[in-house]
Design a protein around this motif. Structure first.
Motif, PDB file in Angstrom:
ATOM      1  N   ASP A  55      43.170  35.597  30.459  1.00 32.97           N
ATOM      2  CA  ASP A  55      42.493  34.519  29.754  1.00 32.97           C
ATOM      3  C   ASP A  55      43.356  33.282  29.766  1.00 32.97           C
ATOM      4  OD1 ASP A  55      40.475  36.235  29.189  1.00 32.97           O
ATOM      5  OD2 ASP A  55      41.146  36.685  27.149  1.00 32.97           O
ATOM      6  N   SER A  56      42.702  32.119  29.887  1.00 39.30           N
ATOM      7  CA  SER A  56      43.434  30.855  29.813  1.00 39.30           C
ATOM      8  C   SER A  56      43.873  30.631  28.384  1.00 39.30           C
ATOM      9  CB  SER A  56      42.534  29.708  30.275  1.00 39.30           C
ATOM     10  OG  SER A  56      43.181  28.487  30.107  1.00 39.30           O
ATOM     11  N   GLY A  67      39.071  33.204  45.036  1.00 40.87           N
ATOM     12  CA  GLY A  67      38.675  34.331  45.868  1.00 40.87           C
ATOM     13  C   GLY A  67      37.891  35.384  45.127  1.00 40.87           C
ATOM     14  N   ASN A  68      37.394  36.336  45.854  1.00 41.83           N
ATOM     15  CA  ASN A  68      36.600  37.423  45.308  1.00 41.83           C
ATOM     16  C   ASN A  68      37.516  38.604  45.044  1.00 41.83           C
ATOM     17  OD1 ASN A  68      34.814  39.399  44.687  1.00 41.83           O
ATOM     18  ND2 ASN A  68      33.509  39.139  46.495  1.00 41.83           N
ATOM     19  N   ALA A  69      37.562  39.050  43.782  1.00 41.07           N
ATOM     20  CA  ALA A  69      38.509  40.097  43.401  1.00 41.07           C
ATOM     21  C   ALA A  69      38.031  41.503  43.748  1.00 41.07           C
ATOM     22  CB  ALA A  69      38.791  40.010  41.900  1.00 41.07           C
ATOM     23  N   THR A  86      43.670  43.692  44.920  1.00 42.43           N
ATOM     24  CA  THR A  86      44.642  43.647  43.838  1.00 42.43           C
ATOM     25  C   THR A  86      44.709  42.222  43.319  1.00 42.43           C
ATOM     26  OG1 THR A  86      45.996  45.428  44.774  1.00 42.43           O
ATOM     27  CG2 THR A  86      47.059  43.926  43.220  1.00 42.43           C
ATOM     28  N   THR A  87      44.388  42.032  42.047  1.00 40.19           N
ATOM     29  CA  THR A  87      44.439  40.696  41.455  1.00 40.19           C
ATOM     30  C   THR A  87      45.802  40.478  40.806  1.00 40.19           C
ATOM     31  OG1 THR A  87      42.060  40.543  41.063  1.00 40.19           O
ATOM     32  CG2 THR A  87      43.468  39.153  39.704  1.00 40.19           C
ATOM     33  N   LEU A  88      46.490  39.437  41.266  1.00 41.17           N
ATOM     34  CA  LEU A  88      47.769  39.045  40.685  1.00 41.17           C
ATOM     35  C   LEU A  88      47.555  37.829  39.804  1.00 41.17           C
ATOM     36  CD1 LEU A  88      50.140  39.332  43.799  1.00 41.17           C
ATOM     37  CD2 LEU A  88      49.781  41.009  41.964  1.00 41.17           C
ATOM     38  N   THR A  89      47.986  37.910  38.557  1.00 38.75           N
ATOM     39  CA  THR A  89      47.856  36.783  37.643  1.00 38.75           C
ATOM     40  C   THR A  89      49.179  36.035  37.550  1.00 38.75           C
ATOM     41  OG1 THR A  89      48.392  38.156  35.713  1.00 38.75           O
ATOM     42  CG2 THR A  89      46.062  37.910  36.289  1.00 38.75           C
ATOM     43  N   ILE A  90      49.080  34.711  37.498  1.00 36.29           N
ATOM     44  CA  ILE A  90      50.254  33.851  37.398  1.00 36.29           C
ATOM     45  C   ILE A  90      50.102  32.964  36.177  1.00 36.29           C
ATOM     46  CG2 ILE A  90      51.649  32.084  38.534  1.00 36.29           C
ATOM     47  CD1 ILE A  90      50.688  33.062  41.181  1.00 36.29           C
ATOM     48  N   GLY A  91      50.986  33.122  35.202  1.00 38.61           N
ATOM     49  CA  GLY A  91      50.952  32.301  34.002  1.00 38.61           C
ATOM     50  C   GLY A  91      51.821  31.068  34.188  1.00 38.61           C
ATOM     51  N   ILE A 128      44.382  36.053  43.734  1.00 36.16           N
ATOM     52  CA  ILE A 128      45.309  35.373  42.823  1.00 36.16           C
ATOM     53  C   ILE A 128      44.540  34.630  41.741  1.00 36.16           C
ATOM     54  CG2 ILE A 128      47.125  33.627  42.614  1.00 36.16           C
ATOM     55  CD1 ILE A 128      47.808  34.180  45.561  1.00 36.16           C
ATOM     56  N   LYS A 129      44.960  34.812  40.511  1.00 34.19           N
ATOM     57  CA  LYS A 129      44.357  34.118  39.381  1.00 34.19           C
ATOM     58  C   LYS A 129      45.452  33.407  38.597  1.00 34.19           C
ATOM     59  CE  LYS A 129      41.311  34.710  35.386  1.00 34.19           C
ATOM     60  NZ  LYS A 129      40.475  35.647  34.606  1.00 34.19           N
ATOM     61  N   GLU A 130      45.320  32.103  38.441  1.00 35.79           N
ATOM     62  CA  GLU A 130      46.303  31.309  37.705  1.00 35.79           C
ATOM     63  C   GLU A 130      45.798  31.020  36.303  1.00 35.79           C
ATOM     64  OE1 GLU A 130      46.968  26.976  38.401  1.00 35.79           O
ATOM     65  OE2 GLU A 130      48.947  27.643  39.080  1.00 35.79           O
ATOM     66  N   ASN A 131      46.621  31.307  35.314  1.00 31.09           N
ATOM     67  CA  ASN A 131      46.310  31.019  33.915  1.00 31.09           C
ATOM     68  C   ASN A 131      47.205  29.876  33.448  1.00 31.09           C
ATOM     69  OD1 ASN A 131      44.481  33.224  33.729  1.00 31.09           O
ATOM     70  ND2 ASN A 131      46.230  34.603  33.536  1.00 31.09           N
TER      71      ASN A 131
END
Length: 440
Positions: free
Chosen positions: A31-32, A42-44, A48-53, A78-81
């Motif tokens: 979550d942001s 991208g489509n998860a 493997t989804t990697l989150t970057i805070g 990749i998901k950036e928060n």
């Protein structure tokens, strides 16, 4: 006034927040955070989804690095928060680290928090020194992220060599010099000369404009060119005796007690709007702020902004990225962290938004994007920041560097600038807050 009752209420409130954060947020690192932005590229499905805070604008998304990495690693999403302010971001990260869950796979660490991370959270991060060639980074940058037993908990992203960004159109209307070289010569070596120019600006200031965004901005700029800050070499707190703090405070008070400040709190929405509306004519400008100004000013600011050397060299900001041991995808996160901070990628981020690399081998290749160069009136950005980087003084950081700084800027200086308190009252208010922070 600092009282026992106030401190008790403060501790209870912090405990409540910590409990709530641990229970509610630990399971939702994707979550942001407060006021932030969540970027999901991208489509998860089946990946493997990697989150970057992160906090602020790191430039990875803007430079297309996430998309580039996912293209070459089709099994990774990749998901950036993003959290706008580091003083909101970091306490939440600490809570999650201490809880042992809820962290992002990669966590950004601002330089003002790196000593606390090293000294109190070292065991909560993977030792990245085993996986990289440490000689790629500046020695002092590595040293900041290294524990007493030699563990490297963060890879250096950018550093923050200083400049002054200014609106040359507003300078012209105020009858001031607009040439960047001549301006730099006018205030060279002395921030008080910069303040004196602000007084001249205000005599013929275009309607609705001020010389500078805030006194806190000036404080940070001056302090980050000083060798002595809040701690001495032995790790003792010396903020109230520091000559560097005194110099920065005195210059900031010259601004706060004048009419030259827009009185904006940095990174709040009104500050962002100030860029868009041309509310202030100058801002102390570390390299990482180039992209921020460009983004917040928008097309209306193109060709109106310029960059000049700051009165003194200094380093404001700069960050690291680390891999928490609580992460579910440590192997993949380590590889991504290594790739994002490699010299080639740091050069790409510089090309997009002028965030200055902490990897010296990238310096000869640096070239800002044509759009950035055009936006800042063809200023020689690479040269200006490179020259500053070469003469940055060595600085000492401590465990509570960031909260001490926040107390002085967001409480002490704001008391004077926004509430009309005297400099002495502002100092006392900051002092009381710092005593609470230090448990005194």
């Amino acid at each position: 006034m600092r009282t026992t009752t106030r401190r008790s209420h403060r501790l209870l409130a912090l405990a409540a927040v910590a409990a709530l954060t641990t229970g509610v947020l630990a399971g939702c690192a994707g979550d942001s955070d407060d006021g932030g932005d969540s970027s999901d590229s991208g489509n998860a499905k089946g990946k493997t989804t990697l989150t970057i805070g992160t906090f602020g604008v790191f430039g990875y998304k803007q430079a297309g690095l996430y998309d580039e990495y996912m293209k070459s690693h089709p099994d990774i999403n990749i998901k950036e928060n993003v959290t706008t302010r580091t003083d909101v971001y970091w306490p939440k990260v600490l809570t999650r680290l201490q809880a042992g869950s809820g962290t992002d796979d990669i966590q950004a660490i601002e330089v003002g928090n790196i000593t606390e991370a090293v000294q109190t959270q070292g065991s909560k991060f993977v030792d990245l020194g085993k996986d990289v060639d440490k000689s790629q980074w500046l020695d002092w940058k590595n040293a900041q992220a290294t524990t007493a037993d030699g563990k490297l908990i963060g890879l250096g992203t950018d550093i923050g060599p200083m400049a002054i960004c200014y609106r040359k159109d507003l300078f012209q209307k105020a009858g001031l010099e607009t040439d960047r070289t001549k301006l730099a010569a006018q205030w060279k070596g002395d921030w008080n000369k910069y303040v004196d120019l602000g007084k001249q600006y205000m005599k013929k200031a275009p309607s609705g404009t001020k010389f500078v965004d805030s006194a806190s901005s000036v404080y940070n700029a001056v302090l980050n060119g000083e060798s002595e800050r809040y701690y001495d070499k032995s790790g003792e707190v010396v903020w109230d005796k520091s000559t560097g703090v005194k110099n920065a405070w005195d210059v900031a008070m010259s601004v706060a007690t004048s009419n030259m400040s827009a009185k904006l709190k940095q990174f709040d929405k009104p500050w962002d709007q100030g860029y868009a509306n041309g509310t202030f004519a100058t801002v102390a400008c570390p390299a990482w702020m180039i992209g921020y100004i460009q983004e917040k000013s928008g097309d209306a600011g193109k060709g109106k902004w310029d960059v000049a050397a700051a009165p003194t060299a200094g380093n404001w900001g700069g960050s690291f990225i680390g891999v928490p041991t609580a992460g579910k995808h440590q192997k993949e996160a380590i590889e991504l962290a290594k790739w994002l901070t490699a010299p080639e990628q740091q050069a790409k981020v510089f090309a997009k938004q002028a965030s200055f690399p902490s990897t010296p081998s990238a310096y000869s290749t640096l070239k800002p994007a044509a759009a950035t160069t055009e936006f800042f009136s063809d200023a020689p950005i690479t040269q200006i920041f490179s020259d500053s980087a070469k003469t940055i003084p060595a600085q000492i950081f401590g465990v509570k560097d960031q909260p001490i700084n926040t107390a002085l800027t967001d409480i002490g200086i704001l008391q004077v600038e926004q509430k009309g308190k005297s400099p002495e009252q502002g100092w006392d208010a900051a002092s009381n807050e710092i005593k609470d922070v230090l448990g005194q």
